[in-house]
Design an enzyme around this catalytic site. Structure first.
Site, PDB file in Angstrom:
ATOM      1  CE  LYS A  22       2.972   5.607  -2.100  1.00  0.00           C
ATOM      2  NZ  LYS A  22       3.381   4.191  -2.098  1.00  0.00           N
ATOM      3  NE  ARG A  97       8.636   5.722  -5.439  1.00  0.00           N
ATOM      4  CZ  ARG A  97       7.376   5.712  -5.858  1.00  0.00           C
ATOM      5  NH1 ARG A  97       6.711   6.829  -5.970  1.00  0.00           N
ATOM      6  NH2 ARG A  97       6.785   4.576  -6.129  1.00  0.00           N
ATOM      7  NE  ARG A 146      -1.472  -1.544  -7.221  1.00  0.00           N
ATOM      8  CZ  ARG A 146      -0.641  -0.642  -6.704  1.00  0.00           C
ATOM      9  NH1 ARG A 146      -1.009   0.111  -5.678  1.00  0.00           N
ATOM     10  NH2 ARG A 146       0.557  -0.490  -7.190  1.00  0.00           N
ATOM     11  NE  ARG A 179       0.918   0.494 -11.036  1.00  0.00           N
ATOM     12  CZ  ARG A 179       1.255   1.258 -10.007  1.00  0.00           C
ATOM     13  NH1 ARG A 179       0.323   1.936  -9.356  1.00  0.00           N
ATOM     14  NH2 ARG A 179       2.495   1.348  -9.606  1.00  0.00           N
ATOM     15  NE  ARG A 190       6.202  -0.697  -7.953  1.00  0.00           N
ATOM     16  CZ  ARG A 190       4.886  -0.849  -7.824  1.00  0.00           C
ATOM     17  NH1 ARG A 190       4.321  -1.986  -8.141  1.00  0.00           N
ATOM     18  NH2 ARG A 190       4.154   0.132  -7.373  1.00  0.00           N
TER      19      ARG A 190
END
Ligand code: AMP
Length: 249
Positions: A22, A97, A146, A179, A190
Site C-alpha cells: 500500500k 481500516r 522489510r 519496524r 496484524r
C-alpha cells in the site's frame, strides 16, 4: 503528465493487508498525480516519535499490532484532510481500516471537506477505492524482509530487494531499521486484525460499487501501471457521476 498534476483526482483509498505494498503504491500515485499521501500509520509513528499525547496513547497499542481507537484516528485524519495540499485529492493508505471508519470517512468527505472546499458539488470526484490482493506466504516474506533507511527513507526487502551490503543503506551506509511491528509474532496479530476488521471495509465499498480489485502478486511497476489506468479512467468517467465497479485482472 502535466495534466495529471493539475486536474482534480479526488480521494484515492488503497486497501490491502499489511505488506501488500500500500505504501509503495501510494508513493507512486503521489509522484504521478502530485497529490499528498496520508498514511495513518506514518502519522501515528510521527506522533510516537515526537512523544505527543496521542503518540503516548498509541505507542503500546501499535507495538501489540492492535488497532488504535477510532477517536484518536479521526482527529488526526480530519485535521490532515483540511490542509490546503489536499484540495485536488489525496491518497489514503492504512485508512479506513474498519467499516465504521469507512462510514465516518464518507460522512466527513460529504459534509465537511467537499461542502467547504467546493461550491459546485457536481464537480467533486467520488473516492476511488483500490484493493490490493496478495498471497498469504508472499505477505509474510514482504513483512519479515522489510527494512528502511533511517537517514534517507529508502525502502528495501532482504528477500526481494536487498541492499548491496547486508543491512546497510546503498545510498548513505546507514544501518537499516526493521519496524518494531514487523516482528514475526506481531505480524500474525496484524494479519488477524486485518482479516477480521478490514475485510468488511472492502465489503462496504463493494456494496456501493466503488471497489476496484487489483492482483498485487506482481512487480511494483505492473501494479502501479494498473492503478494509474484505474485512476485515469475514473477521471474521464467521473463528471459528478457514481464510480463503477471494476475488477482488474
Ligand atoms: P500501518 O503502518 O498502516 O501498518 O499501521 C501501523 C499500526 O498503526 C497499525 O498496526 C495500528 O496499530 C495503527 N493504525 C494505523 N492505521 C490505523 C487505523 N486506520 N485505525 C487504527 N489503527 C491504525
Amino acid at each position: 503528465m502535466a495534466n495529471e498534476t493539475a486536474r482534480n483526482i479526488g480521494p484515492v483509498i488503497v486497501l490491502g493487508p499489511p505488506g501488500a505494498g500500500k505504501g509503495t503504491q501510494a508513493k507512486r500515485i503521489v509522484d504521478r498525480y502530485g497529490i499528498p499521501q496520508i498514511s495513518t500509520g506514518d502519522l501515528l509513528r510521527d506522533n510516537v516519535g515526537r512523544g505527543t499525547k496521542l503518540g503516548l496513547e498509541a505507542k503500546a497499542i501499535m507495538a501489540r499490532g492492535e488497532l488504535v481507537p477510532d477517536e484518536l484516528i479521526y482527529g488526526i485524519v480530519s485535521s490532515r484532510l483540511r490542509e490546503a495540499d489536499c484540495q485536488r485529492g489525496f491518497v489514503l493508505d492504512g485508512f479506513p481500516r474498519t467499516a465504521a471508519q469507512a462510514r465516518w470517512l464518507d460522512a466527513t468527505l460529504e459534509k465537511e471537506i467537499f461542502d467547504k472546499s467546493q461550491s459546485d458539488k457536481s464537480e467533486k470526484c467520488p473516492p476511488i477505492v483500490i484493493q490490493l490482493l496478495v498471497d498469504y506466504n508472499q505477505l509474510l516474506l514482504r513483512l519479515t524482509g522489510r527494512r528502511s533507511c533511517p537517514t534517507c527513507g529508502r525502502l528495501y526487502n532482504i528477500h526481494f530487494q536487498p541492499p548491496l551490503v547486508d543491512e546497510l543503506c546503498d545510498v548513505d551506509g546507514s544501518k537499516l531499521l526493521t519496524r518494531s511491528d514487523d516482528r514475526e509474532d506481531v505480524i500474525s496479530e496484524r494479519l488477524a486484525a486485518y482479516e477480521s476488521q478490514t475485510k468488511p471495509v472492502a465489503d462496504y465499498y463493494r456494496a456501493q460499487r466503488r471497489l476496484v480489485v487489483v492482483n498485487a502478486d506482481r512487480t511494483m511497476d505492473e501494479i502501479a501501471a494498473q492503478i494509474f489506468g484505474v485512476i485515469d479512467r475514473h477521471g474521464q468517467d467521473a463528471g459528478g457521476g457514481a464510480a463503477k465497479l471494476e475488477s482488474a485482472s
